[in-house]
Design an enzyme around this catalytic site. Structure first.
Site, short mmCIF file in Angstrom:
data_model
loop_
_atom_site.label_atom_id
_atom_site.label_comp_id
_atom_site.label_asym_id
_atom_site.label_seq_id
_atom_site.Cartn_x
_atom_site.Cartn_y
_atom_site.Cartn_z
N GLU A 161 2.40 -0.85 3.06
CA GLU A 161 3.81 -1.04 2.70
C GLU A 161 4.46 -1.71 3.90
OE1 GLU A 161 5.36 -0.15 -0.07
OE2 GLU A 161 3.87 1.14 -1.00
N CYS A 208 13.27 -0.16 4.92
CA CYS A 208 12.46 -1.28 4.41
C CYS A 208 13.22 -1.97 3.29
CB CYS A 208 11.14 -0.78 3.84
SG CYS A 208 10.35 0.44 4.86
#
Ligand code: ADP
Length: 483
Positions: free
Chosen positions: A258, A292
């Site tokens: 990720e 993120c």
């Protein structure tokens, strides 16, 4: 709650935990990004400790993999309960070590607890005795899942509890032994989480903690015993890990990554400006932009751009920067001096190259960066993830949505995308054209909108399957067919 946090606040000590024993090394203080005050002491391990942890995990794997899934799941459920019971200590660490506001710290604790319970429930469903499948003559064949071996879990500082624990809980639920390496900025909370997992019944032979920086991470992913890697962090590091796994010339090892995103939001002339302003400020500046999923690139239709930007600016100016332990604070510090210097360098470049709409001052003490808004001429002017409270605005002309979307797609990132529109066809066009992991419609874009919805991206943003989703656990396991 404040009293619980105050009671939970004490100088913490963390060292690697290998086979249940504290690892050695030279202690150094962990300083708070809020004001540089000491939060505790960390003792980091070198490459030998990495190798010892991998060997210990390899030795512990089979027993854990053979442990009934209900027992593994029960340990995760118990850990969730212990985290709730010790929330004062965990929230204090999230604030002092991670620089989080109380809202952010509470949301993160909730997410960590949810991950444990959700993965426990998923594991019971997926990793039971196996699924019966008919063989060629109609006889009973079985498809079942097993752990892969030693999973290395490498996590970042921006969700030092939720991401760290999410990876570890998933890998353990699937029957793997785990060697976890948290970010060097946030070792104390990771150490506390591992202690809780051990107390909850995860054997010390199945879960090991190795503290250190990227070199320690590289020693783990480069070790011959690695059977899988779960990684959250920068795209550059994901490439480095991929290269190191490919160079091993041994088992073919999966990487679940990720990574970052440019995270655009598309606003057309039918959007509600008040709502846009509110959602933009939340998405770009909450958590000091250190998510993120945070909005980095706002694409506003030209006809409404002046009005929308003025409203965003007005809403952003209401933000209170400062000590995140004060309940009135909206924006706390960025994680450390290096992060601050990187952001200040980007801001200096932008001040020369772009139109400045907002440049908020930051407190001098601690590692704060004030929210900034810059207007750039083209999407192509933003080429990389800028991990902090800096928003870039670009205008687009009516009828030119498709080329705008193509330019956003061409960045190669595919994590999140926001859309503010009241036209169904616009939404459909955006969802169809954009290969991103999470699309947010007329709302802010912060992580998974519900704790257990999947979150994660594609392209430069990651490999999938997404954390929190129903398919995540299977990637941590190996399928075995008995025919
Ligand atoms: P960030 O920009 O969020 O700090 P990084 O990718 O540098 O992102 O760090 C995320 C995690 O990856 C941290 O735990 C860090 O120590 C680790 N790390 C950094 N470099 C490497 C590497 N070459 N191999 C393995 N892990 C690494």
């Amino acid at each position: 709650l404040e009293a619980e946090i105050a009671a939970g606040r004490k100088l913490a000590e963390a060292a690697s935990i290998i086979g249940g024993k504290a690892g050695g090394g030279t202690p150094r203080p962990v300083l708070s990004p809020i004001d540089g005050s000491p939060v505790g002491t960390v003792t980091e391990a070198g490459a030998e400790a990495a190798s010892a942890a991998m060997a210990a995990a390899a030795a512990g794997f089979h027993a854990w993999d053979r442990t009934d899934v209900t027992v593994r799941a029960a340990a995760l459920d118990k850990a969730a309960g212990l985290m709730e019971a010790r929330r004062g200590m965990l929230l204090a660490l999230l604030q002092d070590e991670g620089g989080k506001t109380l809202d952010d710290a509470l949301a993160e604790l909730r997410e960590a607890v949810d991950f444990c319970r959700y993965y426990a429930a998923q594991a019971r469903k997926i990793f039971g005795p196996g699924e019966h499948m008919p063989g060629p003559t109609g006889e009973d064949n079985i498809l079942r899942h097993r752990g892969r071996g030693v999973f290395v879990c490498i996590s970042p500082w921006n969700f030092p509890l939720a991401i760290f624990l999410g990876q570890v809980a998933a890998a353990l639920a699937a029957g793997n032994a785990v060697v976890a390496k948290p970010a060097e900025q946030t070792p104390l909370i990771a150490h506390a989480a591992v202690k809780i997992l051990h107390e909850a019944g995860v054997p010390t032979s199945a879960l090991h903690l190795v503290l250190g920086d990227g070199r320690t991470g590289a020693a783990l992913t480069g070790h011959a015993a690695v059977a899988g890697v779960a990684f959250t962090g920068s795209t550059e590091t994901a490439w480095a890990i991929n290269r190191s796994l490919a160079a091993k010339n041994a088992a073919i090892v999966p990487l679940i990554a990720e990574t970052g995103g440019i995270n655009a939001m598309v606003v057309d002339a039918t959007a509600l400006p008040e709502q846009v302003a509110d959602d933009v400020v939340t998405s770009a500046f909450r958590s000091a932009g250190q998510r993120c999923s945070a909005l980095r690139l706002l694409c506003v239709q030209e006809d409404v751009a002046d009005k929308v930007v003025a409203m965003i600016k007005g809403a952003a100016e209401e933000l209170k920067l400062g000590d995140p332990r004060q309940p009135a604070t909206h924006v706390g510090p960025v994680i450390d001096a290096e992060a601050k210097a990187g952001l200040e360098a980007h801001i200096a470049v932008m001040k020369g190259a772009a139109r400045t709409h907002l440049a908020m001052a930051a407190p001098a003490q601690g590692t704060f960066v004030g929210p900034h808004i810059f207007e750039i001429a083209r999407v192509e002017d933003l080429t990389r993830e800028v991990f902090g409270p800096v928003l870039h605005v670009v205008r687009w002309k009516a009828g030119r949505l498709a080329p705008l979307l193509d330019a956003v797609a061409a960045t190669g990132y595919g994590l999140t995308l926001g859309v503010h529109t009241r036209i169904e066809a616009t939404l459909a066009a955006v969802a169809e054209r954009m290969a991103v992991g999470n699309i947010y419609v007329n709302r802010n874009m912060i992580g998974a909108v519900v704790g257990t919805q999947p979150f994660g991206g594609v392209g430069l943003s990651g490999t999938g399957p997404k954390a929190g989703g129903p398919n995540y656990l299977k990637r941590f396991a190996a399928e075995q067919v008995i025919a």
